[in-house]
Design an enzyme around this catalytic site. Sequence first.
Site, PDB file in Angstrom:
ATOM      1  N   PRO A 289      28.543  64.842 157.379  1.00 55.04           N
ATOM      2  CG  PRO A 289      30.451  64.657 158.720  1.00 55.04           C
ATOM      3  CD  PRO A 289      29.757  65.588 157.759  1.00 55.04           C
ATOM      4  CG  LEU A 290      27.995  63.997 162.532  1.00 56.21           C
ATOM      5  CD1 LEU A 290      28.344  64.781 163.784  1.00 56.21           C
ATOM      6  CD2 LEU A 290      28.021  62.498 162.806  1.00 56.21           C
TER       7      LEU A 290
ATOM      8  CE  LYS B 159      22.288  68.137 167.511  1.00 49.78           C
ATOM      9  NZ  LYS B 159      22.922  69.439 167.232  1.00 49.78           N
TER      10      LYS B 159
ATOM     11  CE1 TYR C 141      30.953  76.679 152.890  1.00 54.15           C
ATOM     12  CE2 TYR C 141      32.970  76.022 153.993  1.00 54.15           C
ATOM     13  CZ  TYR C 141      31.899  75.720 153.185  1.00 54.15           C
ATOM     14  OH  TYR C 141      31.775  74.449 152.666  1.00 54.15           O
TER      15      TYR C 141
ATOM     16  N   GLY D 120      23.228  67.057 162.095  1.00 52.26           N
ATOM     17  CA  GLY D 120      22.949  66.823 163.509  1.00 52.26           C
ATOM     18  C   GLY D 120      22.008  65.661 163.775  1.00 52.26           C
TER      19      GLY D 120
ATOM     20  CG  LEU E 154      23.260  60.460 161.037  1.00 52.12           C
ATOM     21  CD1 LEU E 154      24.291  60.360 159.928  1.00 52.12           C
ATOM     22  CD2 LEU E 154      22.495  59.149 161.173  1.00 52.12           C
TER      23      LEU E 154
END
Length: 343
Positions: free
Chosen positions: A208-209, A217, A53, A212, A214
């Site tokens: 989990p989204l 946007k 990362y 973005g 979910l």
Amino acid sequence: MQYRLLGRSGTAVSNLALGTMTFGTETDPDGAHCQLARFLDAGGNLVDTADVYSGGSSEEIIGRWLAANPGHRSRVVLATKGRFPMADGPNDHGLSRRHLRLALEASLRRLQTDWIDLYQVHAHDPLTPIEETLRFLDDAVRAGKINYIGLSNFTGWQLQHAVDTAEHLRLSVPVTLQPQYNLLAREIEWEIVPACQANGLGMLPWSPLGGGWLTGKYRKEERPAGATRLGENPDRGVEAYDRRSSRQRTWDVLDAVQAVAGELGVSMAQVALAWLSDRPAVTSVILGARTITQLEDDLQAADLRLSAEQTERLDVASDPEPADYPYGEPGVQQRARKIAGGR
């Protein structure tokens, strides 16, 4: 915040985890330290990172924060990963004993700690025998450098092979799996989730989204622009705009999430996180926020519970509709059995 056991270990972790992939690139050190502090204040304790990362910067930022706040190390359940290249040599990647030894030592230095709570292999390595990987990890556990081992991005058969080999050789057995999982990516329910349940592995879902999606946007037939992940790169990874926007299921899912969010008076992100947190075998959902504002909104999902009817609506809208066999209805029926007998 709720607390759950980390797989079949005795360590308790928060049902929301702080993901730190943005640290060092999308989130500067000051912003990252604010997120870490706020996460602990909210009762969170599982912090997840990886050596790759931001080229090691994420681990370094966390390490400086831990060093500046010595009391926090005992509160944080610290997770990191190794497998992907940090340099260009032929031995600078993979799950060999040699590479993992160097990767683990480098992570310990960057994180400024003597031990890692959960050390995860970041992906399967087809070139290294799983026995070699597991023996190294077991040695690291016995040496006190890591407490538990985990898997990430493994398929069902790879997970089962790793667990079976560890048990057969009487080595430390993985306690977690970190897969992609969200309302737009549910295919792991066909094989991977059952494998986790059968072996007692806790799942730590990433994305989990849905990158973005979910949060609501993005709009149909309106390519993203501006300071969003897809606005900066519409072809980015698994959440690429053209790939997902072309599927009607994507928009059906977003409509269902928006409807439930409206009923509860919460954000779409909170609904998506609450749905995922309550899925079978899920231990902790990894949040990946760019800003403290995004993190604040996500944290509100920690104690949010959806009704059975709301969950069912989301399940129906997000059903990936597997082919008839072996994952569709005919296959499911063939695997079922009535206790009372009969056809």
